[in-house]
Design a protein around this motif. Structure first.
Motif, PDB file in Angstrom:
ATOM      1  N   GLU A 184       0.830  -1.210   0.000  1.00  0.00           N
ATOM      2  CA  GLU A 184       0.000   0.000   0.000  1.00  0.00           C
ATOM      3  C   GLU A 184       0.859   1.252   0.000  1.00  0.00           C
ATOM      4  N   SER A 185       1.926   1.283   0.758  1.00  0.00           N
ATOM      5  CA  SER A 185       2.846   2.425   0.784  1.00  0.00           C
ATOM      6  C   SER A 185       3.495   2.638  -0.564  1.00  0.00           C
ATOM      7  N   ILE A 186       3.902   1.548  -1.208  1.00  0.00           N
ATOM      8  CA  ILE A 186       4.516   1.643  -2.529  1.00  0.00           C
ATOM      9  C   ILE A 186       3.518   2.227  -3.521  1.00  0.00           C
ATOM     10  N   LEU A 187       2.279   1.762  -3.482  1.00  0.00           N
ATOM     11  CA  LEU A 187       1.250   2.303  -4.395  1.00  0.00           C
ATOM     12  C   LEU A 187       1.005   3.786  -4.154  1.00  0.00           C
ATOM     13  N   GLU A 188       0.994   4.215  -2.911  1.00  0.00           N
ATOM     14  CA  GLU A 188       0.816   5.649  -2.606  1.00  0.00           C
ATOM     15  C   GLU A 188       1.967   6.470  -3.182  1.00  0.00           C
ATOM     16  N   ILE A 189       3.164   5.941  -3.056  1.00  0.00           N
ATOM     17  CA  ILE A 189       4.338   6.645  -3.617  1.00  0.00           C
ATOM     18  C   ILE A 189       4.204   6.754  -5.115  1.00  0.00           C
ATOM     19  N   LEU A 190       3.818   5.686  -5.777  1.00  0.00           N
ATOM     20  CA  LEU A 190       3.688   5.684  -7.228  1.00  0.00           C
ATOM     21  C   LEU A 190       2.581   6.640  -7.697  1.00  0.00           C
TER      22      LEU A 190
END
Length: 111
Positions: free
Chosen positions: A102-108
């Motif tokens: 989820e954190s990676i998706l928010e960054i992207l």
């Protein structure tokens, strides 16, 4: 009739000096007037260049905005849980958690 000397000058000398002073003042006035006209022309030219530069800047900003919109494709990312399942399927020993994905998706999405 004899004229008295003015400040040590004869009337003819005083008159000649007055004419000389008038000629100098006239020449100075003409030179200042020429400089003034030259400065006015330069200001007009600079204002024209400024208007052109502002127009160019607006065009460039519009082009940049268009490029930013075109270069940032809208990407639809899968759900975090689905991505985590794909990761676990590809890398059995992965220690990534759902929160990590989820954190990676928010960054992207911010990029």
């Amino acid at each position: 009739m004899a004229h008295a000397a003015i400040f040590g000058f004869s009337p003819e000398e005083a008159l000649a000096d007055t004419h000389f002073q008038i000629n100098m003042l006239t020449a100075n006035y003409d030179e200042l007037e020429d400089r003034y006209e030259s400065a006015k022309r330069e200001i007009i030219e600079l204002r024209s260049q400024l208007a052109t530069a502002r127009g160019d800047q607006e065009k460039l900003e519009a082009e940049l905005s268009d490029l930013k919109q075109k270069s940032a494709p809208s990407v639809e990312f899968p759900e975090a849980a689905e991505l985590l399942n794909q990761l676990k399927a590809d890398r059995k020993k992965s220690t990534a958690s759902l929160a990590d994905v989820e954190s990676i998706l928010e960054i992207l999405e911010k990029s």
